[in-house]
Structure formats: C-alpha cells, structure tokens
Design a protein around this motif. Structure first.
Motif, PDB file in Angstrom:
ATOM      1  N   PHE A  56     -10.920  -0.771   0.665  1.00  3.22           N
ATOM      2  CA  PHE A  56      -9.100  -0.809   1.500  1.00  3.22           C
ATOM      3  C   PHE A  56      -8.450  -0.443   2.597  1.00  3.22           C
ATOM      4  N   THR A  57      -7.685  -0.044   3.309  1.00  2.00           N
ATOM      5  CA  THR A  57      -6.891  -0.770   4.316  1.00  2.00           C
ATOM      6  C   THR A  57      -8.180   0.122   5.325  1.00  2.00           C
ATOM      7  N   TYR A  68      -9.090   6.058   4.401  1.00  2.00           N
ATOM      8  CA  TYR A  68      -9.162   5.119   3.082  1.00  2.00           C
ATOM      9  C   TYR A  68     -10.113   5.084   2.112  1.00  2.00           C
ATOM     10  N   THR A  69      -9.943   4.042   1.429  1.00  2.00           N
ATOM     11  CA  THR A  69     -10.806   4.405   0.360  1.00  2.00           C
ATOM     12  C   THR A  69     -11.813   2.824   0.423  1.00  2.00           C
ATOM     13  N   THR A  79      -6.497   6.538  -1.482  1.00  2.00           N
ATOM     14  CA  THR A  79      -5.696   5.096  -1.062  1.00  2.00           C
ATOM     15  C   THR A  79      -4.371   5.580  -0.597  1.00  2.00           C
ATOM     16  N   ASP A  80      -4.103   7.008  -0.521  1.00  2.00           N
ATOM     17  CA  ASP A  80      -2.676   7.805  -0.299  1.00  2.00           C
ATOM     18  C   ASP A  80      -3.156   8.293   1.236  1.00  2.00           C
ATOM     19  N   SER A 139      -4.287  -0.836  -4.102  1.00  2.00           N
ATOM     20  CA  SER A 139      -5.318  -1.915  -3.051  1.00  2.00           C
ATOM     21  C   SER A 139      -5.235  -3.111  -2.204  1.00  2.00           C
ATOM     22  N   THR A 190     -12.120  10.075  -0.084  1.00  2.00           N
ATOM     23  CA  THR A 190     -11.785   8.046   0.734  1.00  2.00           C
ATOM     24  C   THR A 190     -10.273   8.970  -0.717  1.00  2.00           C
ATOM     25  N   SER A 217       0.826  -1.391   0.334  1.00  2.00           N
ATOM     26  CA  SER A 217      -0.184  -0.251  -0.138  1.00  2.00           C
ATOM     27  C   SER A 217       1.201   1.572  -0.199  1.00  2.00           C
ATOM     28  N   ASN A 218       0.140   2.334  -0.840  1.00  2.00           N
ATOM     29  CA  ASN A 218       1.133   4.320  -0.367  1.00  2.00           C
ATOM     30  C   ASN A 218       1.321   3.813   1.074  1.00  2.00           C
TER      31      ASN A 218
END
Length: 323
Positions: free
Chosen positions: A201-202, A197-198, A225-226, A130, A223, A100-101
């Motif tokens: 995702f996490t 987070y998306t 991912t980063d 993701s 949302t 993940s980022n």
C-alpha cells in the motif's frame, strides 16, 4: 452477439467466476446468465469458460482474449452514452472515483464540497481501496478516475497525471522517548515497534528502502490501510506510527507529530484514467479542483500522449505542491 452477453461474461470474471454473484451484481437471474453465455459460446463455436460440471473453473485462453475485447467494447458503449449525455444533459451524470482512505478522508472533502456546489445534479461515488484494488476498479471500468498515491507502476497502461507531492510523519504519544529528541534518525526509529500502512500500500516500498539503506530490519507490528486506524493503535501504545503528514490534524492533540521528510523520500499523488475514457466537462473540472495546474488544456494534451513518459514531459518544469 449481444452487448448484454458481453456484459455477462465480463461480470462473471469480475466476480471471480461466481455466476450467482454476477447475477446479483447485474440484478438478473443465474439461469438467465448461464443460458446467454452458452448461446454466445455456441455462436462463437468455442468455450469462453472451462467448467467442472455446472461450476466455472477457469477462463480459457481464447476466453481471456474475448473478455478483454468485451471490456473495451463495454467502455466504448459507455462512452457513446456519455457523449450523448454531454449534449443533452451537460450538468447531469455520474462520477465514480477510486482512491485510498487517506485521500478520501483528508484531501477530497474540500474538493467534493466545491464540486457538489457546482454540479448538484452529478451523482458522486467514492470507492476506497489499495493500489491493486484501485487499478482493478479502473481497468474494469467500475470507476472513471483513480487517485493513486503509490505503486504507480501498476498504472503504466493508463493516463497518469501528476497532482502533488506528499511526505510522511512519525506520530507518538507525548510521553514517548522519540518525542523528546530534537532530531530523529532512522536508527532511532528502528529501535521501536512500528505501525504503518499495509504492505503493498502507500509508501511501504519507500520505508523498506530507507531502512535497508541503513542496514536495519524494521519491526512492523501492525499494518492498516487507514491512517485513523494507525492513530488508534498508536494511542493504545502498540507502537510508533508512520503516516502521511496530511493525516495528522489539529484534532490529534494527544499525538506528537515528528516530521520524517528527512528519513523517507517524498511520494507523488496522481490521477489516473483509461485512454478509452470519454471525459465529461464536469470530470475535467473535478481534476482541476483537485490539482489547479491540471487545466483542461493540459489534460487534453495528456489524453493524446502516446505513453506516460510523454505525459511526464508535458509537466516538466512545474513545481508540484507539497502537502
């Protein structure tokens, strides 16, 4: 039947049935791939792909089984080369990691720095995405290891090694009402628009569980991912951020971090690899650098475990570090 033909059909599937993109990925020509696939189908006496004119529409039922076997054969081919390289060039090679980022930005730099000093002749490639993307990359053998922080259910058919536990934090600007509270509750948090987070995702499932238990529908307005993107929009005043605690650093002096470990349960970071993967010496070392309790002896035992339930038993009694 040629290995190259198997590589072609697998890459076509990897590229969503786009032969032109498959040709680009393999640095060859589209007509050449099409010809070789036809030759393979003629040899087998069946169609791997269902076509609409010159375009591939879908994979046939038989084709799906053939592609799955082809993937495994290509992995075995790579393993044979890896075994040879282990003896002829033990400190040379490639290590491909998907993560993940947040892991790539906040956890991997120190590990990679140590690894690169120990193995300067190993080329290291880090792919970010993701959980679904990490799983797909691992399953298609695009990467050797995947570092996953959530959605471990996706990785049931690969080896999963427990690394450490991590918690979440709330981040707000200094003038936000939450920054003035000595104890933030889930009800307090539910009053404000949230940035996290998306979905898929996490940690999102854990967030849902916490809010659902309190009978609150969270107002998630953005949302990403980063974690750095989340922090950017918190700074813009779009809402309250919920991120992995590790993603708040000393450089974020303008953002107040509020511990949320009492609101959301901890999550586990794990390293995954396929059962068919031949782990080079430097791969064992990378895993150990990332999580010191993952010694080579432990990882080798996990490789021989029949499933992830058996793997978990290998690590019973070990208190994982919380980060």
């Amino acid at each position: 039947m040629k290995i190259q033909q198997l590589r072609y059909i697998v890459e076509i599937v990897n590229q969503n049935l786009n032969v032109t993109e498959a040709a680009n990925a393999l640095y060859t020509s589209q007509p050449g791939i099409s010809k070789q696939v036809r030759l393979l189908e003629d040899e087998l006496g069946l169609e791997i792909f269902e076509r609409n004119g010159k375009h591939i529409k879908t994979v046939t039922p038989a084709g799906k089984k053939i592609v799955a076997i082809a993937r495994e054969l290509l992995v075995k081919t790579q393993a044979i080369k890896a075994v040879a390289n282990e003896f002829t060039q033990p400190n040379h090679g490639v290590l491909r990691i998907a993560t993940s980022n947040t892991q790539a930005r906040y956890m991997l730099p120190a590990v990679i720095e140590r690894f690169s000093k120990q193995y300067p002749n190993v080329s290291l490639h880090v792919h970010q995405g993701s959980p679904n993307q990490l799983y797909d990359a691992l399953l298609s053998s695009e990467v050797d290891l995947a570092i996953t922080t959530e959605a471990q259910y996706l990785f049931d058919d690969v080896v999963l090694l427990p690394c450490y536990m991590w918690n979440r934090s709330i981040i707000v600007k200094a003038d936000h009402p939450l920054a003035k509270l000595s104890h933030v509750t889930i009800e307090d948090l539910g009053k404000y628009p949230l940035i996290t987070y998306t979905f898929g995702f996490t940690g999102v499932s854990d967030l849902d569980q916490a809010f659902n238990s309190a009978g609150i529908l969270p107002n998630i307005v953005f949302t990403a991912t980063d974690a750095d993107v989340i922090k950017t929009y918190v700074r813009l005043g779009l809402g309250v951020g919920i991120i992995a605690s590790m993603a708040h650093t000393d450089a974020d002096t303008d953002l107040i971090r509020i511990d949320a470990s009492h609101l959301f349960k901890s999550s586990m970071t794990q390293i995954a690899f396929k059962h068919s993967t031949f782990l080079r010496n430097y791969m064992y070392d990378f895993i150990n650098y990332f999580s010191p309790h993952l010694t080579r002896a432990k990882v080798e035992k996990a490789e021989w475990a029949r499933d992830n339930t058996a793997v978990q038993k290998l690590f019973e009694g070990i208190d994982l570090e919380v980060r």
